[in-house]
Design a protein around this motif. Sequence first.
Motif, PDB file in Angstrom:
ATOM      1  N   ALA A 188       1.953   5.723  -8.172  1.00  0.00           N
ATOM      2  CA  ALA A 188       0.817   6.342  -8.857  1.00  0.00           C
ATOM      3  C   ALA A 188      -0.085   7.025  -7.841  1.00  0.00           C
ATOM      4  O   ALA A 188      -0.344   6.477  -6.765  1.00  0.00           O
ATOM      5  CB  ALA A 188       0.031   5.293  -9.637  1.00  0.00           C
ATOM      6  N   GLU A 196      -7.521   5.580 -15.673  1.00  0.00           N
ATOM      7  CA  GLU A 196      -6.244   5.154 -15.098  1.00  0.00           C
ATOM      8  C   GLU A 196      -5.445   4.286 -16.069  1.00  0.00           C
ATOM      9  O   GLU A 196      -4.240   4.383 -16.156  1.00  0.00           O
ATOM     10  CB  GLU A 196      -6.445   4.365 -13.794  1.00  0.00           C
ATOM     11  N   LYS A 217       0.795  -4.899 -11.761  1.00  0.00           N
ATOM     12  CA  LYS A 217       0.676  -3.445 -11.705  1.00  0.00           C
ATOM     13  C   LYS A 217       1.004  -2.890 -10.325  1.00  0.00           C
ATOM     14  O   LYS A 217       1.639  -1.842 -10.187  1.00  0.00           O
ATOM     15  CB  LYS A 217      -0.748  -3.044 -12.103  1.00  0.00           C
ATOM     16  N   HIS A 218       0.589  -3.606  -9.278  1.00  0.00           N
ATOM     17  CA  HIS A 218       0.730  -3.088  -7.912  1.00  0.00           C
ATOM     18  C   HIS A 218       1.978  -3.605  -7.205  1.00  0.00           C
ATOM     19  O   HIS A 218       2.090  -3.498  -5.985  1.00  0.00           O
ATOM     20  CB  HIS A 218      -0.526  -3.425  -7.105  1.00  0.00           C
ATOM     21  N   SER A 275       1.893   0.938 -10.680  1.00  0.00           N
ATOM     22  CA  SER A 275       1.134   1.683  -9.674  1.00  0.00           C
ATOM     23  C   SER A 275       1.933   1.976  -8.403  1.00  0.00           C
ATOM     24  O   SER A 275       1.398   2.554  -7.466  1.00  0.00           O
ATOM     25  CB  SER A 275      -0.139   0.903  -9.304  1.00  0.00           C
TER      26      SER A 275
END
Length: 527
Positions: A296, A374, A285-286, A293
């Motif tokens: 984000a 989220e 995700k990161h 993200s």
Amino acid sequence: MSLVRIYDTTLRDGTQAEDISFLVEDKIRIAHKLDEIGIHYIEGGWPGSNPKDVAFFKDIKKEKLQQAKIAAFGSTRRAKITPDKDQNIRTLVQAEPDVVTIFGKTWDFHVHEALRISLEENLELIFDSLEYLKSRVPETVYDAEHFFDGYKANPQYAIKTLQAAESAKVDCIVLCDTNGGTLPFEVAEIIRNVRKHIKTPLGIHTHNDSECAVANSLHAVNEGVVHVQGTINGFGERCGNANLCSIIPALKLKMKRECISDEQLRKLRDLSRFVYELANLSPAKHQAYVGNSAFAHKGGVHVSAIQRHPETYEHMRPEVVGNTTRVLVSDLSGRSNILAKAEEFDINLDSKDPVTLEILDNIKEMENRGYQFEGAEASFELLMRRALGTHRKFFSVIGFRVIDEKRHEDQKPISEATIMVKVGGKIEHTAAEGNGPVNALDNALRKALEKFYPKLKDVKLLDYKVRVLPAGQGTASAIRVLIESGDKGTRWGTVGVSDNIVDASYQALIDSIEFKLHKEDAEVAKK
């Protein structure tokens, strides 16, 4: 400035990573995707090491690639055997790739301890192997294994190994940080010294054990390297290889070096997720540039600023790499988050509308109870629609019962759910079994509703996460359930919170189904 050529080794070095293995068919599909995005070299594997890689080189010949060259990987010849008698070297030629890349020893420690030969004999291995290959394959690349460690231990000998490769007229010499322990300032200094002795084009191959693989690769290019090796998503042994999903945009957008086209760069995120999918791994995700993200924003001040000027909190436009700006909703949210999210869902909301404040208050109160939006944007959209009075109630659940029964000590428990739903004026009462109480409830709910809404057959439960919320109450603690669902075209997340895991799961399942029905309703309305 000269073109920086990208050499992908996902199909070989990337598969050295724990939990990653590709079928031959997977490798062919990934090769096509790499070709589409403009990767110059695709290392397909080591044909002398296993039948799968032999099959890949056989099958890839039948495929039509746009521009990528297929590379086969191997090692220098063995000591006391001439190249024409060495099975590894012969297999590389027989694979008929566009390029052959072989590695050799640079570090005197490895020559003595691993090969157990003299330093001079090692130089002969490198020269003989490359000279033999150079006359039999279109292009040769030499990977100087452990180069940076070898240079730090014995710089004179490390340079001699490169000169042996250069004497064989190799097309590119790649400096490898095989153990991943070299720091960026060391890479830059060592490459400057190498260029005083070597005129052959240089490449770089780094590992991420010190979290410097990408930085080391970029420093190398800054020092004149024109060939960069790495893997998609940084897959690789131990801590991974240099991540091409970070290197490529950094080269093109920040260092202004030509490598792939703008149009190809826009496919980068899709390529990243495609490789994750075939590796059967959840996307990180990161992850920089391509992660969910990466662009984000959660804090209200940030969201307000990026709506006016995205560059205030974004280092680049996400669309350039195929990503998008995302606004997160949480107890840190301000009105800007709510308005931006409403716009994303095509919901007309005014900043001065009291409903905006009501939604904001609801979010903060719910997150105080353990909700998290989220990863549950579908639940948030439904929350907004309910506050605005635009939520359509497709069905109601009159009640349900879940039974988990273990009939014999040596048998698994049997789970069964019974549910009663009302759609319009009709009541449906049904039951279903499942692999655990939540799965049984999901099956029963779908079974009851699918006769009214056949499109629900397309919905699949893709991910299910349970988090015990910190309250110090042990098994009586509150539970948060996050569910990711999807159909043929999209994915969405929903959330439920309760001190009962079945109830929390039920809330998330209901939201998932309601979101799907709203989505179908909206698509029909557009037509």
